[in-house]
Structure formats: structure tokens, C-alpha cells
Design a protein around this motif. Structure first.
Motif, PDB file in Angstrom:
ATOM      1  N   GLY A 111      41.169  37.124  43.286  1.00 41.49           N
ATOM      2  CA  GLY A 111      41.379  38.383  43.999  1.00 41.49           C
ATOM      3  C   GLY A 111      42.851  38.721  44.134  1.00 41.49           C
ATOM      4  N   THR A 112      43.638  37.710  44.487  1.00 40.41           N
ATOM      5  CA  THR A 112      45.071  37.936  44.653  1.00 40.41           C
ATOM      6  C   THR A 112      45.747  38.126  43.303  1.00 40.41           C
ATOM      7  OG1 THR A 112      44.880  36.416  46.476  1.00 40.41           O
ATOM      8  CG2 THR A 112      47.079  37.026  45.835  1.00 40.41           C
ATOM      9  N   TYR A 113      45.377  37.303  42.340  1.00 47.24           N
ATOM     10  CA  TYR A 113      46.019  37.373  41.028  1.00 47.24           C
ATOM     11  C   TYR A 113      45.811  38.731  40.364  1.00 47.24           C
ATOM     12  CZ  TYR A 113      46.907  32.320  41.114  1.00 47.24           C
ATOM     13  OH  TYR A 113      47.359  31.074  41.421  1.00 47.24           O
ATOM     14  N   GLN A 114      44.695  39.374  40.695  1.00 47.23           N
ATOM     15  CA  GLN A 114      44.446  40.671  40.077  1.00 47.23           C
ATOM     16  C   GLN A 114      45.268  41.782  40.718  1.00 47.23           C
ATOM     17  OE1 GLN A 114      40.290  40.286  40.414  1.00 47.23           O
ATOM     18  NE2 GLN A 114      39.962  40.042  38.228  1.00 47.23           N
ATOM     19  N   LYS A 115      45.891  41.479  41.846  1.00 44.00           N
ATOM     20  CA  LYS A 115      46.595  42.544  42.557  1.00 44.00           C
ATOM     21  C   LYS A 115      48.098  42.339  42.687  1.00 44.00           C
ATOM     22  CE  LYS A 115      42.798  44.726  43.356  1.00 44.00           C
ATOM     23  NZ  LYS A 115      42.523  45.948  42.610  1.00 44.00           N
ATOM     24  N   VAL A 116      48.542  41.111  42.680  1.00 44.94           N
ATOM     25  CA  VAL A 116      49.962  40.857  42.931  1.00 44.94           C
ATOM     26  C   VAL A 116      50.492  39.842  41.937  1.00 44.94           C
ATOM     27  CG1 VAL A 116      51.674  40.205  44.658  1.00 44.94           C
ATOM     28  CG2 VAL A 116      49.508  41.095  45.399  1.00 44.94           C
ATOM     29  N   TYR A 117      51.743  40.029  41.561  1.00 42.91           N
ATOM     30  CA  TYR A 117      52.377  39.020  40.721  1.00 42.91           C
ATOM     31  C   TYR A 117      53.237  38.105  41.570  1.00 42.91           C
ATOM     32  CZ  TYR A 117      55.561  36.570  37.789  1.00 42.91           C
ATOM     33  OH  TYR A 117      56.268  35.555  37.221  1.00 42.91           O
TER      34      TYR A 117
ATOM     35  N   ARG B  33      52.327  31.833  39.381  1.00 47.12           N
ATOM     36  CA  ARG B  33      51.030  31.250  39.746  1.00 47.12           C
ATOM     37  C   ARG B  33      51.123  29.772  40.056  1.00 47.12           C
ATOM     38  NH1 ARG B  33      50.056  36.284  40.607  1.00 47.12           N
ATOM     39  NH2 ARG B  33      49.016  37.426  38.952  1.00 47.12           N
TER      40      ARG B  33
ATOM     41  N   VAL C  58      43.902  37.373  34.099  1.00 47.97           N
ATOM     42  CA  VAL C  58      43.208  38.406  34.878  1.00 47.97           C
ATOM     43  C   VAL C  58      42.281  39.239  33.998  1.00 47.97           C
ATOM     44  CG1 VAL C  58      44.883  38.615  36.719  1.00 47.97           C
ATOM     45  CG2 VAL C  58      45.154  39.973  34.661  1.00 47.97           C
TER      46      VAL C  58
END
Lengths: 428, 286
Positions: free
Chosen positions: B113-119, B122, B283
Motif C-alpha cells: 500500500g505504501t510502496y504504491q503511493k510514496v517513494y 525500500r 509496484v
């Protein structure tokens, strides 16, 4: 990269593989890998090609989300990115915010980027609002020091002071969103990328968000803004980029881009031009050459702000001057409710053979938000002889800039029309 | 500083071949790393009655179960050590390793969820995982020392045991377990991101590996012909040395430790390479 540029995108493309990932695709991957091994030369062709369509390697299971985009954005520009669903807006934002990488091409970005593709990303339900402000801030790229400095402002903006030490799982969804936006709004990036986040929250909060974004935009930072809400796009942005099927369809001043976008989605056009032998005429006494909606500079438009002056232009030809045809217009709603009609003044009315252009100027601040349909006709009033009548020839979408309202009401005001009236208060 | 950042140009393009890790950007996000460690620690036992006591109770319960099953019923010898100390020593270092391993195995799927919205880099997530596991390990180590003292001075038994000098290698052993766990975790995270089948496998894998590590048995009890195979497991020398240092029972072989370190580094570097390769595209298929 030129120092006045903030973003420079060249030959940017992105393809996605369709289909599910599982055993079948594992097998496919093996096959692909094997083929790649065997045809090293062919795969080199793919990597040197800048444009997918030229490459034969593209397979039917691939979906091209972005197709060879080229544009650059100057420092401090506020750019709206618009387009229908699936046009590639989100993919573009994801690439610019480094969430995913392009398949081909490059994007150069100067400075610190903050992207708000969602608010409240990374909120942990068990942690308190205070703890989440720090984590969310850090995820968005703020240091603890920066969050400390802005903490009070953030809490104040969010309006959840009383719950700041309550776990976020007890918050209402509105509170969570407000807190999320509050953190995001206090980032100080060089480039801000925003996607639709204004579509959430109640009207009052939306207005607050737009206000905040206008501050950001006004402070000389570069903003990229994606929204389906043309009101907020047109009030925030100076420039627009219209995407269609992954390519740039128009890159121009925001209002021109919005017009192009809206004209593409309404079934009615805001301009009709007839070829020579198709000009409407019932009796060969007079015919219609073209008709269109214009703004006060007499330029084509397909949408207008309620406060703008708009006109309907008609170019017609008197073929036989035995009659004295008068232009008539009527205006109705999309449900075909007649609002009013207007019959041309007799003064200065052309009477001789020839081609004439007439514009009917409509009063400003008369129309409500929404689409109106315009019919055009040419009639000889003596005996009501209709030379041509084009019902619903044109459509025009009106939108309202909520920030120009003189009261706090945020929603569309009911009514077929919305004339500007004056209020006169007296104390007694 | 501000003006340097302002003019920093980020180039976004398709990644090709080996890309070095951008350690500078991890350093930039060090506050996030710290906050994530804190979050893991704080949120782990929220809405529990015993709270952080679970850090100690969990391995203690497991130790008691091992004592009952492997000590009392199966009667596997513990080299004359009190079973509680024997099992607990192996378990605490093992559970740190396994938390690094299985905790990171689902990095991409848990943070989708986070990876799809913020860089952000990782690798921050797996690193935070390893560091917050370390805190739990330290708490458990302190309690181990408490058990040790109780047995040593309050419950004297015939067989003497004591701390020996390889205990000085303890930090190295912890780093080895964490690097090995991180490396294997990165490998698994890449695999689970693409094929969820590996989510099912990870449990067996960790458990299977535990039985191949001298935790419920001392290495000395293994028949010679199998001992070579057990010592191929890079965690085996770690656990043996750990126990040798703390309890003077077990074995200490620098060569085996060196072997573990080399394996750990190889797994870690290859894991980081795969992780780096995956993070930029992941993603699209999460």
C-alpha cells in the motif's frame, strides 16, 4: 538540463504486462528468457528503440500506458494534468515520483519532490495521531527536526487537537484524511505532485486544501496537479497537459486544454462547420455555414466559467433576398427544458444577398454549473417562415469558480439558471 | 545544504544491470529508519495486558516447551547443562535470526500500500526490521543472564559451567545472524513479491532450518558422518559459538565461523542485488 527547468521528460514510455502472475506467467517468463538468450540481437533492438510502435518485439499482452512523452516544466509553473480514466495520468505521476520506473526514456527532476498520491500513507492504526504525524512526515521525506518545527501548525491545520494522543484506529475516516493532508501540506518540496487528494473530505476542508495548494503554487514552487475536477484545475493551474491513451494530446494554457478535454467527452460539440454542399437549408432562401460558441475575444470555447461572457456565433448566407430572415437562438437544458429564446433585433439586420456573421452575446453570471444546449435558426418573421432550424446544435459546459462565491456555501446551487442578484442588508 | 539539495537533479530512467546501492539516500531517510524501529517496537504489544513482557515470555514459554518435549520425553542430552539454559541460549540467537529472515520475507507484500503511493529507499523497511529485532534480542539476553545467575549461584548442580572468552565474539555473532537473516529475507521478499507460493514455504523453511541447527541438541551428539552436513548450515557455528561463549559447552571453530561469514556475505550481496532490481518495478505486479 537547463537551469530554469524543473522537470524535463524525454521519450518517456511505460508498458505493463497484462494477465495474472502465477505458474503460467512463470512458464512464460522462462520462454521469454530463453528467446532472449537466443535472439540477443533482436532484444538489443528493443533497448535502442525509443518508440514502442516501431519495435516489433511488442507483444499483444503488453499494455502501453505511456507512449513517448516529451515535455518540460519550468521552475514555479503550476501544471494541471487532465485526461479520461486510463489515459496515463497516474502512471506519469508514479514515474515522476519514483514509485515505478519507465520502460524507456528519462525524466530529469531538479530538487526535492513530494508526491501526494494519497494522504495518510503509512498511518499505523495502533499508533496515536502524534506518532503517526512523525512517521508519515518521515515517509514523505521530512526529517524529525522539520516535523518538530511544524508540529503545532500541522495539528492546528488538521483540526484534531483533542484526539492527537488517541490511536488513529479510533479516528473517523474524515479525521484520518484531514490529519494526512495536514502533514502533506506542510512539506516544503521544490516540486509538489498531487493526485486527486482534494476529492476527499467535506466541502469546507476541500476549500481549505485548495487554499493551501494555492499558497504553495504562489510561493514559486513547481506543482503538478491531477484531478477530474475542472473547477479546481482551472483555478489552480496556469498550464495544462491533456493526456489521451498515453500520449500528449494538448499542452497549452489551462483553459484551452480544459476546453479540448470537455469537447472530447461531450457528445455535443461547441462548434459546427458545414461543407459547401451540406449546409442546412429548408428552402434555398438562406443557409447555415457554421455556428460556434465564443468567448469575449471571439475565440472557440467548449466550456466557460459562469462569470464569463459567452456568445453564440452564426455565419449564414442569404441566397434569395426576397425574404428578410432574422436569426433566432434558443437555449435549453440537457433535459430539453426551454430556458428562453432570443430573436434578432431588426436594427442593422442584413437584408441583401451575401454571407453574414452574427453573434448573440449572452449576459454574464446567468448560467448555473452544467451543460446547456443551444439551438440556432433563421426565420422570416413575417409568416414565421423557417429557413433552417438546428435543434441542439451546440453545447457549452459552464463551471463555477467556488472561490469567487461571496458566501460560504460550497455546493452547486439548484436551479436551471443562477443569475447574479444583489443583496441589500439594512439594520432596523 | 539547502541550496545543494535544491539543485540536485534526479534522473529517472529504466534501470540496467548492476546498480550500486544508494547508501546516501538511506542516510537521508535515517529518521524514517529510526521511527520505523520505534513503531515496530511500540506497536508490537499495543492493546496487550502484559505489553513488552511478551518479549521475554515468548522465548521463555518456548524454552519450557522444549525442555518438556526434547529434554524430559525425548531425553536428548544437553551436555550436562540445565535444560532451560541450554535451550534458551540457542533459542534467543536463533529467534533473532529467524525474525530477520521471516520478518523480511514479506517486505513487498506487507508494504504494498505504501510502496504504491510514496517513494523512499525500500531497504529502509528490512533494515528497520533487523534493528527492532535487535532490541528484542537484547532484552532476552539480559533475561538469559538473569537465568544464568540463578542457576549458577542459587541452584548449584554437579556439572560446572561458566562464561568463556569467545563471549567477546558475541557482537560478531549477532551481526552474522542479522546479515544472514537479512540476506535470506531479501531473497524471500523478492520471491514472495512475484510468486505468493513462497509465503507458504517460508514457515517450513525456517522451521526446517531450525532443526538443522544445534538448538534442541548439541552438535557433539550428532554422529560423525552427519556432522559435516549439519555444519554446512551457516547458522550452526553461530549457535554453537554463542553457547560456547556463554556456557562453556558446545564448540568453537574459527574456520566454521569464517565459513558462515562468507556464506552470509554472499547471500546478503546477492539478496541486495535482487532486492534493488525488484524495488523499482515491483509496484507493477504487486
Amino acid at each position: 538540463m537547463n537551469s530554469s527547468l524543473s522537470i524535463e521528460v524525454s521519450n518517456l514510455s511505460k508498458k505493463y504486462q497484462l494477465g495474472t502472475i502465477g505458474m503460467t506467467s512463470l512458464r512464460e517468463e522462462m520462454t521469454r528468457w530463453w528467446e532472449k538468450k537466443r535472439n540477443k540481437e533482436k532484444s538489443l533492438e528493443l533497448s535502442t528503440s525509443t518508440h514502442f510502435k516501431k519495435s516489433r518485439k511488442i507483444e499483444s499482452r503488453d499494455f502501453i500506458a505511456l507512449d513517448n512523452l516529451n515535455f518540460s516544466i519550468n521552475n514555479g509553473e503550476v501544471v494541471g494534468i487532465i485526461g479520461a480514466n486510463g489515459s496515463g495520468k497516474s502512471t506519469l505521476l508514479k514515474i515522476l515520483s519514483r514509485i515505478t520506473e519507465p520502460s524507456v526514456g528519462t525524466a530529469k527532476i531538479r530538487g526535492k519532490v513530494a508526491s501526494l498520491l494519497e494522504v495518510g500513507t503509512g498511518f499505523h492504526p495502533e499508533l496515536t495521531g502524534r506518532e503517526n504525524i512523525y512517521i508519515n512526515g518521515a515517509i514523505l521525506g521530512m526529517t524529525r527536526k522539520e516535523v518538530n518545527q511544524k508540529f503545532d501548525e500541522i495539528v492546528d491545520f488538521s483540526g484534531v487537537e483533542n484526539f492527537i494522543d488517541t490511536p488513529v484506529k479510533r479516528y473517523s475516516s474524515g479525521m484520518t484524511i484531514r490529519l494526512g493532508f495536514a502533514v502533506a501540506a506542510h512539506l516544503e518540496p521544490d516540486i509538489l505532485i498531487v493526485d486527486e487528494v482534494l476529492a476527499v473530505g467535506d466541502a469546507a476542508f476541500q476549500k481549505k486544501c485548495i487554499g493551501k495548494m494555492q499558497n504553495v503554487a504562489g510561493s514559486g514552487r513547481t506543482v503538478l496537479f491531477v484531478s477530474h475536477n475542472m473547477n479546481s484545475v482551472s483555478s489552480l493551474c496556469d498550464r495544462g497537459i491533456l493526456l489521451k491513451n498515453g500520449s500528449i494530446q494538448k499542452d497549452d494554457k489551462i483553459n484551452n486544454v480544459i476546453d479540448e478535454y470537455l469537447s472530447g467527452i461531450t457528445t455535443y460539440g461547441s462548434k459546427i462547420q458545414f461543407p459547401k454542399n451540406e449546409r442546412p437549408s429548408r428552402d434555398q432562401i438562406a443557409s447555415l455555414h457554421s455556428t460556434r460558441m465564443v468567448n469575449k475575444n471571439e475565440e472557440d470555447i467548449s466550456s466557460a466559467e459562469c462569470a464569463d461572457q459567452v456568445g453564440i456565433e452564426m455565419i449564414y448566407e442569404i441566397i434569395d433576398d426576397s425574404n428578410i430572415p432574422t436569426p433566432c437562438f434558443d437555449i435549453c437544458t440537457t433535459k430539453d427544458e426551454l430556458l428562453f429564446m432570443n430573436i434578432g433585433d431588426t436594427e442593422n439586420l442584413p437584408k441583401k444577398k451575401g454571407v453574414y456573421r452574427v453573434i448573440l452575446w449572452l449576459p454574464e453570471n446567468l448560467f448555473n454549473q452544467g451543460t446547456y444546449l443551444f439551438s440556432v435558426a433563421l426565420v422570416t418573421l413575417d409568416g414565421w417562415k423557417i429557413h433552417f432550424y438546428l435543434k441542439h446544435a451546440l453545447a457549452l459546459e459552464f463551471y463555477e469558480n467556488l472561490l469567487k462565491r461571496k458566501n460560504a456555501f460550497e455546493e452547486k446551487i439548484d436551479g436551471l439558471i443562477k443569475p447574479m442578484c444583489e443583496w441589500d442588508y439594512h439594520s432596523l | 545544504m539547502k541550496s545543494i539539495e535544491k539543485n540536485k537533479i534526479t534522473i529517472i530512467k529504466p534501470s540496467t544491470g548492476w546498480l550500486g546501492f544508494d547508501f546516501a539516500s538511506i542516510w537521508q531517510y535515517r529518521d524514517l529508519l529510526f521511527l520505523l524501529v520505534k513503531r515496530d517496537f511500540v506497536s508490537a504489544y499495543k492493546q496487550t495486558i502484559l505489553g513488552p513482557a511478551w518479549f521475554v515470555l515468548q522465548p521463555l514459554f518456548l524454552t519450557i516447551i522444549f525442555t518438556l518435549i526434547f529434554g524430559k520425553f525425548a531425553q536428548i542430552p544437553t551436555e550436562g547443562l540445565p535444560p532451560l539454559l541450554f535451550y534458551n541460549s540457542g533459542l534467543i540467537i536463533w529467534s533473532y535470526f529467524s525474525s530477520c529472515f521471516s520478518g523480511n520475507a514479506s517486505t513487498f507484500t506487507t508494504n504494498a500500500g505504501t510502496y504504491q503511493k510514496v517513494y523512499y529507499p525500500r531497504l529502509i523497511n528490512p533494515l528497520a526490521n533487523c534493528i527492532s529485532g535487535l532490541l528484542g534480542f537484547l532484552i532476552q539476553l539480559i533475561f538469559f543472564i538473569a537465568y544464568f545467575l540463578i542457576y549458577k549461584f542459587l541452584l548449584p548442580i554437579s556439572e560446572p559451567f561458566t562464561i568463556t572468552w569467545p563471549v567477546l565474539l558475541l557482537p560478531l555473532l549477532v551481526i552474522l545472524s542479522s546479515l544472514l537473516g537479512l540476506g535470506l529475507g531479501l531473497w524471500m521478499s523478492v520471491l514472495t513479491a512475484k510468486y505468493r507460493d513462497f509465503n507458504q514455504i517460508i514457515g517450513f523453511l525456517v522451521q526446517g532450518m531450525m532443526y538443522l541447527t544445534p538448538i534442541i541438541y548439541p552438535l557433539s551428539e550428532i554422529p560423525d558422518k552427519y556432522r559435516f552436513w549439519i555444519s554446512l548450515n551457516p547458522m550452526a557455528p553461530v549457535v554453537e559459538t554463542f553457547r560456547f561463549g556463554l556456557l562453556s559447552k558446545g564448540s568453537f571453530s574459527p574456520l566454521h565461523l569464517l565459513y558462515s561469514a562468507i556464506i552470509a556475505l554472499l547471500i546478503l550481496l546477492s539478496g541486495m542485488y535482487l532486492f534493488k532490481k525488484t524495488e523499482r518495478r515491483v509496484v507493477d505486479y504487486l
